[in-house]
Design an enzyme around this catalytic site. Structure first.
Site, PDB file in Angstrom:
ATOM      1  CB  ALA A 253      -0.960   0.000   1.190  1.00 59.29           C
ATOM      2  N   GLY A 256       0.436   5.314  -0.287  1.00 62.79           N
ATOM      3  CA  GLY A 256      -0.970   5.459   0.064  1.00 62.79           C
ATOM      4  C   GLY A 256      -1.856   6.123  -0.962  1.00 62.79           C
ATOM      5  CB  CYS A 461       5.189   2.194 -12.232  1.00 68.65           C
ATOM      6  SG  CYS A 461       6.250   1.707 -10.860  1.00 68.65           S
TER       7      CYS A 461
END
Length: 703
Positions: A253, A256, A461
């Site tokens: 996570a 955030g 990514c």
């Protein structure tokens, strides 16, 4: 140490801008800096952009010949502020460094004009544009993407406050074009223009470099979040709906952005009259529970404790801490899918560590060009010449062939965690990608194992097929996917904005040895059309390199092993191949001085001394147990001892009886008083005894 000395030290440190991460991360993580990090970064970055021109200027002006105390790095930093900074050199007028550069001001200005003319730029603004383009290395300008956090605000509110006075344009390309605008009167770069994105709800593209949004009230209050458009794809594609998906999990996570995006989507869906409506963020914030009467929980995992602190801070600022559980320092891969806490998790977002090859601005420092130091041979003036100087035009200096700073730097792969990994060959790159892909596949298969899971998004990514299409294809061919009915989320099933995004998987990436041979051409094309890509290109989209794919299942196909409903601690006791007891490094059961092992599940002793001694029950208590040694009772101790007088035990910790002796288990009664007294006089009274559940002879603690 001055601003210029500190900046020079960073620019000339071993490894350059990629040593230990990006230039920006190195500066802002350096706690030894006395100067403001933002000021150091701005000076380092801008000087690097102009360094090729400044190198020519300093060499042509013979600055380093006359000023022996200046290093090559200091010379171009001072020259930059002297020639290009509106506020000039950030030092007192009497400071030695400032004096040493300002007495050459006329010559430096003259050489700077000549450098501009050589580049066929009529104005300084034209030269600035050329320098910016060269600094990007041909890479396109990208807008500053800003997501409006609907937990705290709305697009309408931000248009009337944060973006008041900004011009709204029709396309992202218009925003990008505005970035090259220069106001000749103010000298400022860019125009205040924004675009309301047509793919991702509540997303705004702003002209970069015009405004520092981190200083706005909206940013500090968590009303706006700086997040690239492509980074918004996973949460939007997952489309978590409380009434359909229950709880949600973000598996990797930190920092955030995606977690808080999930929270805003979950909270925006309120069930009224059996219909899901979109919450507009006005007047109902924090009052109505997501999904109607039952509150949805978002579980966010981050195994790195430091990154978890950033995650916790962001969740709180965004206003989602009331229904987001941050599992700080916990590894998602160590979470048991059958843990009862996560029995209602129906949607999972996976954005694991990757190569980061699609991230814009990661290698944010242009190549640094330093002027050559003066030759040590031959006499050189000890002072700058006074009076009339020889202004005869010189030929442009020839680039030095032995300057280390002008050599092509070693290729460095910086992943999305900021870890710099030198890559010296294509083989090393492929090995690194294969290693990452293996981890990513394990993570994805683990997510597919959660019993209530019906929707998953997997994203990176990265621009490498090995981390993207290949992982998707291998996951679809895995045992867990086949047994549970997982399939790819088809394009026609995706949310509207993602359906309309036209950049899809690569054709050449749809072949994986040992996997795709069993797939038909139609099936491969269906997967290719389902996965979503974005590229760091000058194509008018203005996004970083990214990849995302969705997985769904309807629940009609499943395997009982994934839905047994057994709690995590029960599962460990039933299936742990090493048994229920704690073991040492050699695999042996760890016991205390009485031979009693410790349970893994509780961390407590498997049995107490009182239980071993038959306590805790009356004469008629069927659960009370006593242990007796029978046979060949000649009044001697029944246990074997070694040469040092210690009781000999078998491999299970049970005391070894002398020949002719045996254990006898008695339920529901007391031992004879004299036997009890005899046991208390020796070590044998407590060593290696335990309750027996079946009344047979006790053979030690069963593994």
């Amino acid at each position: 140490m001055s601003l210029y000395h500190e900046t020079a030290a960073i620019l000339t440190s071993s490894g350059g801008a990629t040593h230990g991460g990006s230039l920006k991360s190195r500066i802002f993580k350096d706690k030894s800096l006395k100067s403001p990090p933002a000021q150091v970064y701005a000076l380092a970055l801008e000087t690097s952009k102009w360094s090729a021109i400044l190198k020519e200027v300093v060499e042509a002006a013979d600055l380093l010949k006359y000023e022996k105390k200046l290093t090559p790095a200091l010379s171009i930093l001072l020259a930059h502020d002297l020639l290009l900074s509106k506020s000039g050199i950030a030092l007192p007028a009497s400071h030695g460094l400032r004096v040493s550069i300002e007495r050459h001001k006329a010559r430096l200005n003259s050489e700077f004009v000549r450098a501009r003319i050589r580049r066929k730029c009529a104005t300084l603004d034209a030269l600035r544009t050329q320098v910016e383009i060269e600094a990007r290395g041909g890479c396109p300008v990208h807008p500053r993407w800003i997501r409006v956090n609907t937990l705290k605000s709305t697009v309408e509110e931000q248009l009337s406050t944060t973006f008041k006075g900004w011009e709204v344009v029709e396309t992202v390309a218009d925003v990008i074009a505005a970035a090259d605008f220069h106001d000749s009167k103010t000298g400022k770069k860019g125009k205040k223009v924004i675009h309301i994105d047509g793919h991702i709800p509540n997303l705004i593209a702003a002209c970069p470099g015009v405004y520092d949004f981190t200083k706005t009230e909206a940013y500090k209050a968590g009303k706006i979040i700086l997040q690239d458009k492509a980074s918004c794809f996973p949460a939007y594609l997952l489309d978590p709906r409380p009434e359909r998906d229950g709880d949600v999990m973000d598996t990797c996570a930190a920092p955030g952005n995606k977690t808080t995006h999930l929270a805003s989507i979950v909270h925006s869906r309120v069930v009224e009259n059996d219909k899901t409506v979109v919450f507009d963020g006005r007047g109902k914030k924090g009052k109505k529970k997501a999904g109607g009467d039952e509150k949805t929980t978002i579980y966010a995992f981050e195994k790195d404790p430091n990154r978890a602190k950033t995650l916790q801070k962001m969740v709180k600022i965004a206003g989602s801490d009331s229904f987001t559980v941050v599992n700080a320092g916990k590894d998602f891969l160590k979470v048991h899918p059958l843990d009862s806490k996560y029995r209602n998790v129906g949607a999972l977002l996976l954005d694991p560590s990757c190569s980061g090859s699609g991230i814009v601005g990661r290698d944010d420092a242009p190549t640094l060009h330093l002027p050559s130091a003066p030759s040590s041979s031959g006499p050189t003036p000890s002072k700058a010449p006074k009076g009339k100087q020889n202004n005869k035009r010189k030929s442009p200096p020839t680039p030095s062939t032995d300057s280390k700073t002008d050599e092509p730097p070693q290729k460095v792969l910086i992943d999305d965690d900021g870890l710099a990994i030198p890559i010296s060959s294509q083989f090393e790159l492929e090995s690194r990608i294969a290693s990452l892909a293996s981890f990513q596949l394990v993570l994805l298969q683990h997510a597919m194992s959660f019993p209530a899971a019906k929707r998953i998004t997997y994203s990176t990514c990265s621009i490498h097929a090995g981390e993207n299409e290949h992982v998707v294809l291998k996951a679809l061919a895995s045992e867990v996917a086949k047994k549970r009915g997982w399939r790819v989320l088809k394009r026609g099933e995706q949310v509207d904005g993602m359906q309309r995004w036209d950049v899809r998987g690569e054709h050449e990436a749809m072949q994986v040895e040992g996997v795709t041979e069993q797939m038909g051409e139609k099936e491969r094309e269906e997967v290719r059309e389902a996965v979503i890509r974005a590229y760091y290109r000058d194509d008018g989209r203005g996004v970083m390199g990214f990849f995302v794919a969705g997985f769904v299942r309807d629940g009609t196909v499943d395997d009982p092993v994934y839905t047994s409903g057994v709690k995590q601690d029960e599962q460990e006791e039933e299936e742990d191949p090493e048994g229920p007891f704690v073991r040492d490094e050699q695999g042996r059961i760890v016991r205390d001085e009485n031979g009693i092992p410790t349970l893994k599940s509780t961390g407590k002793k498997a049995v107490t001394l009182e239980e071993l001694q038959g306590g805790g029950g009356g004469d008629d208590d069927e659960s009370s147990v006593e242990y007796r040694v029978e046979g060949n009772d000649n009044g001697e101790e029944p246990y074997q001892r070694d040469g040092e007088g210690r009781i000999v035990r078998d491999e299970e910790g049970l005391p070894v009886l002398k020949e002719g002796r045996r254990w006898k288990v008695v339920r529901g009664g007391k031992a004879q008083e004299e036997e009890k007294e005899e046991e208390e006089e020796s070590e044998s009274g407590t060593d290696g005894e335990s309750e027996s559940e079946d009344g047979d002879e006790w053979g030690g603690f069963d593994d």
